[in-house]
Design an enzyme around this catalytic site. Structure first.
Site, PDB file in Angstrom:
ATOM      1  N   LYS A 284      15.864  45.027   2.180  1.00 21.48           N
ATOM      2  CA  LYS A 284      17.207  44.482   2.025  1.00 21.48           C
ATOM      3  C   LYS A 284      18.222  45.581   2.342  1.00 21.48           C
ATOM      4  O   LYS A 284      18.114  46.709   1.853  1.00 21.48           O
ATOM      5  CB  LYS A 284      17.403  43.976   0.594  1.00 21.48           C
ATOM      6  N   GLU A 370      15.137  27.839 -13.538  1.00 21.10           N
ATOM      7  CA  GLU A 370      16.071  27.334 -14.553  1.00 21.10           C
ATOM      8  C   GLU A 370      15.400  26.406 -15.555  1.00 21.10           C
ATOM      9  O   GLU A 370      15.706  26.438 -16.753  1.00 21.10           O
ATOM     10  CB  GLU A 370      17.238  26.607 -13.868  1.00 21.10           C
ATOM     11  N   ARG A 398      19.891  22.187 -12.513  1.00 22.17           N
ATOM     12  CA  ARG A 398      18.458  22.209 -12.208  1.00 22.17           C
ATOM     13  C   ARG A 398      17.603  22.158 -13.467  1.00 22.17           C
ATOM     14  O   ARG A 398      16.404  21.915 -13.391  1.00 22.17           O
ATOM     15  CB  ARG A 398      18.121  23.465 -11.402  1.00 22.17           C
TER      16      ARG A 398
END
Length: 621
Positions: A284, A370, A398
């Site tokens: 990243k 979640e 969610r």
């Protein structure tokens, strides 16, 4: 940003994937270098997501080079990493408008480009959608290929594993690419592993593998032995046993920054039958040292100078509501060692960094899961502990079944600290926190609090923590209002509002942080303003009083009007036969596009002038 051909000679030749596929493979490495530089220079001038895109440059180039997009369908998970994809699919010169009003959408968006197969903002959807497309592609019979890209964070969600399990079972042709962007590339990535990947994805190995299965199909014990033997051989060099068990042919891990090797491996894999899994390792922030060193800090960036070693400091002097929550969490944990704080991978965004360092034994990051985070809290509550779930409004959607089934039905004392409630701005429709009051208000046992400022937020967090049932405190993204925050915590009376300004004719019932806008509008209208504080339970006595003393009732909230707090006021008035005109102000029945919060509030007439104008028009009818 208009392209400088002298600075980007190769990128200028790749305006679309069709153009890209005309380039010789020798041009791909310089193309990646130029694409990475263009991305850095553009995002540093416009703001947006940076580190993720820097890490997927080679993957994006290789995918569009090997696959015949848009006929072959490429699906990005979440979309933070899709900026290079946008640049290579005809949107390069518009990249400076990304996340701005009337500009490019922050994520892949179907209405924006034929290359964006799935409109996306929440993670972990790419494999499910890809499988659905793959099933239909097989029925279509035109040779369409399907590729789903998913990150190592997104694959932690249960939905991703549900999709993998199904795909491995029905065995349709599709490729899942795991973009594993841990902070460093592991030791088994390099020349040897790239060579192995080519062997494992090549015709000789795959034909041997499939023919062996056919030959051994009638001899189950031998077939099982050979399957296990193959797993042990591959397990020594590739950590893919789990994906093999799910029914995928696993290849990797390979270096995601070697574009030529990626092209070779993808060309091999493109024509393989059945579900394929390619594991690539990327970094990243690749190619920009500050982002490589701090990929979290450079995930989403403001405008900055790439020549500087650090991002500019925020000029705001007011704390954010996330800061207020983080401070309260630390203070509360000092007094309550049974407090347990849970977040689904939103430690930084939810203001929990300091808490995670000070109270590591009371901090739980559930990853991008979640549903699990909510039910994890229910287990803690059952055990006599005091869980706090810090979650964005849009992500709580969610975990809705778990909120009902695992918390509210048992009336468990779980508090939800709902960040990013209301309009978040630049992240657009997938992230606007528009629905939480509406979807929570219908759930029995719920207490829903809407603080008007940061001090009220702190006291409500304390109130929810002490409440012996499910509760939620919702607060917006960004800076708080600037009021003094009382360190002393006071438990508020549940369902009790208060009048903040006394006026005539019009009563404004405010839910949340539009309070300053409501007061400013009320000054010009000489209206009464009430801080309702609780969307559930409503202060029935206060509503009766306001209806009795005024000619018109106005409700204001940063939530969908449909089913929101204002709708609750109307329901109560009709039930009690309190007949007065009511104007509900809030978010309209549409998905709100990206733009700054200020721009969106103005467009929707929810700033002070807009509120005044809407009330005056209503009074004139």
């Amino acid at each position: 940003m208009t392209l400088d051909i002298s600075k980007y000679p190769t990128l200028a030749l790749a305006d679309t994937p069709d153009d890209l596929r005309l380039l010789p493979t020798e041009s791909l490495s310089p193309l990646c270098d130029e694409l990475r530089t263009y991305l850095l220079n553009s995002v540093s001038q416009s703001s947006g997501h940076l580190a993720s895109g820097l890490g997927t440059v080679e993957l994006t180039v290789a995918l569009h080079y090997v696959y015949n997009t848009p006929f072959d369908q490429l699906i990005w998970d979440v979309g933070h990493q899709a900026y290079p994809h946008k640049i290579l699919t005809g949107r390069r010169d518009k990249l400076s408008t990304i996340r701005k009003k009337n500009g490019l959408h922050p994520f892949p968006w179907r209405e924006e480009s034929e290359y964006d197969v799935l409109s996306v903002g929440h993670s972990s959807t790419s494999i499910s959608a890809g499988l659905g497309i793959a099933i239909c592609a097989e029925k279509e019979g035109k040779g369409r290929k399907v590729v789903s890209v998913i990150g190592d964070g997104a694959i932690t969600a249960g939905m991703a594993f549900e999709a993998l399990n199904h795909a491995g079972d029905i065995h349709n042709d599709m490729l899942v690419i795991l973009n594993d962007n841990e902070m460093s590339i592991s030791e088994n990535v390099g020349a040897l592993n790239n060579h192995l990947a080519r062997i494992l994805s090549g015709n000789l190995y795959t034909s041997f593998r499939e023919n062996s299965k056919k030959v051994l199909a009638g001899a189950p014990p031998i077939k099982e032995f050979m399957k296990r033997a193959e797993e042990h051989v591959k397990g020594m060099v590739a950590p893919g046993t789990m994906f093999e068990e799910l029914g995928f042919n696993y290849i990797g891990p390979v270096d995601g920054h070697d574009v030529k090797e990626l092209v070779k491996t993808l060309k091999n894999m493109r024509n393989l039958k059945g579900p394929q899994f390619l594991h690539i390792m990327t970094k990243k922030g690749k190619g920009y040292e500050p982002a490589e060193k701090d990929p979290i800090g450079y995930h989403g960036v403001p405008k900055f100078d790439p020549a500087d070693d650090a991002l500019p400091k925020s000029s705001g002097t007011k704390p954010t509501f996330s800061n207020v929550f983080g401070d309260w969490l630390c203070d509360m944990a000092q007094a309550d060692d049974k407090l347990m704080a849970i977040t689904p991978a939103m430690r930084e965004g939810s203001g929990m960094v300091q808490f995670s360092k000070q109270f590591p034994q009371q901090y739980f990051d559930a990853a991008i899961a979640e549903q699990h985070a909510v039910t994890l809290a229910s287990g803690m509550a059952i055990s006599g502990y005091h869980p706090v779930v810090a979650i964005y409004s849009t992500f709580l959607q969610r975990g809705y079944d778990q909120l009902i089934h695992d918390v509210a039905i048992m009336n468990l004392p779980v508090m939800f600290a709902i960040d990013r409630a209301g309009l978040v701005g630049a992240d657009g429709p997938t992230h606007q926190g528009a629905f939480d009051i509406s979807f929570m208000r219908c759930i029995p046992n719920m207490v829903i609090m809407t603080p008007s400022d940061e001090n009220e937020c702190r006291q409500m967090l304390y109130t929810g923590h002490k409440h012996q049932g499910p509760s939620a405190v919702r607060y917006p993204r960004g800076s708080a209002t600037g009021v003094d925050v009382q360190h002393q915590m006071t438990e508020l009376e549940i369902g009790k509002g208060m009048v903040r300004r006394q006026g005539k004719e019009v009563a404004i019932l405010n839910f949340g942080t539009f309070m300053s806008n409501a007061l400013e509008a009320a000054d010009t209208l000489d209206a009464t303003v009430a801080d309702m504080r609780f969307a559930k339970p409503l202060d029935h006595a206060l509503i009766r009083q306001l209806v009795a003393d005024h000619d018109v009732i106005v409700t204001i909230e940063e939530n969908a009007i449909s089913g929101g707090a204002g709708a609750g006021v109307v329901e109560f008035m009709m039930q009690e036969k309190l007949i007065k005109p009511v104007l509900n102000l809030g978010l309209p029945d549409q998905f709100i596009v990206q733009g700054s919060q200020q721009e969106l509030h103005q467009d929707l007439e929810l700033d002070a002038k807009g509120i005044e104008a809407q009330i005056r028009r209503y009074l004139e009818k």
